[in-house]
Scaffold this motif. Sequence first.
Motif, PDB file in Angstrom:
ATOM      1  N   THR A   1      88.913 -14.402   9.340  1.00 33.01           N
ATOM      2  CA  THR A   1      89.972 -13.974  10.259  1.00 33.01           C
ATOM      3  C   THR A   1      90.692 -15.141  10.924  1.00 33.01           C
ATOM      4  N   LEU A   2      89.933 -16.085  11.467  1.00 27.15           N
ATOM      5  CA  LEU A   2      90.542 -17.139  12.273  1.00 27.15           C
ATOM      6  C   LEU A   2      91.551 -17.990  11.497  1.00 27.15           C
ATOM      7  N   PRO A   3      91.261 -18.380  10.242  1.00 24.50           N
ATOM      8  CA  PRO A   3      92.256 -19.171   9.513  1.00 24.50           C
ATOM      9  C   PRO A   3      93.551 -18.415   9.232  1.00 24.50           C
ATOM     10  N   ARG A   4      93.523 -17.081   9.349  1.00 29.81           N
ATOM     11  CA  ARG A   4      94.710 -16.272   9.080  1.00 29.81           C
ATOM     12  C   ARG A   4      95.467 -15.889  10.351  1.00 29.81           C
ATOM     13  N   PHE A   5      94.888 -16.194  11.516  1.00 23.35           N
ATOM     14  CA  PHE A   5      95.508 -15.816  12.776  1.00 23.35           C
ATOM     15  C   PHE A   5      96.696 -16.725  13.085  1.00 23.35           C
ATOM     16  N   ARG A   6      97.802 -16.125  13.490  1.00 24.91           N
ATOM     17  CA  ARG A   6      99.035 -16.841  13.823  1.00 24.91           C
ATOM     18  C   ARG A   6      99.586 -17.647  12.643  1.00 24.91           C
ATOM     19  N   THR A   7      99.433 -17.086  11.448  1.00 28.74           N
ATOM     20  CA  THR A   7      99.947 -17.757  10.248  1.00 28.74           C
ATOM     21  C   THR A   7     101.059 -16.971   9.570  1.00 28.74           C
TER      22      THR A   7
END
Length: 257
Positions: free
Chosen positions: A19-25
């Motif tokens: 999830t985190l690597p895809r957040f705000r991307t």
Amino acid sequence: MLPDREFFDRLADAAKAETLPRFRTGISVANKEAAGFDPVTEGDRAAEAAIRSLIESHFPDHGILGEEFGNVGLDRDYVWVIDPIDGTRAFISGLPVWGTLIGLYHKGEAVMGLMDQPFTEERYFADGKDAFYRGRDGNRKIATRACADLSQAILFTTSPHLYTGDIKARFEAVQSKVQLARYGCDCYAFALLASGHIDVVIECGLKPYDVGGLIPLIEQAGGIVTDWNGGPAEMGGEIIAAGSAEVHRQALAILKG
């Protein structure tokens, strides 16, 4: 053998890696609801797949109720309840109040639970007896706060626009009695309640995976979670969570109609 905190942490870390690597991307968003907007992202699916893989490897006799990939073994004594990204609307908007929810039911009762917010680095966990917080400002056992009257309470709900008809009138009747009402925090509001920062959370139209990981956090921190009739909250629906018995009693009297 029951899972321990280390295993719940492994589940949360596996979800966080997706999830985190895809957040705000600016990732692509699909809509699951033809008549409205029910967003899902590749982060939702990848995180749930990672969680399910670990559960299936370590607890193959347990059932799984998940948002994205359906249900397995719901008649088993132990059932995991998974929401990989609770608050997908917040997720796609860049707002860090979404979270990964992982609950464990025993014969239909929520007994262990976790809420993880990877971006703010906050993790809430209920081990069957007590509730705990781990974050940038340390690790500690958490508890709901005492609030003697609804007129002194801080209330959260995801959005007042989700209520319609009779349930809207009942929600607004409670809202009119509180000291402060705030909107838009999804699962994060329940974590704030368990930590003693707010007093009541009211929601409508929840699914089991929206609340399964949160019930143990609140109850084991000293709070109360029920449906609007005062019954069990494990299967979702219209839900009220309160930090004190008195606030729960006063709000429930209004919500019952």
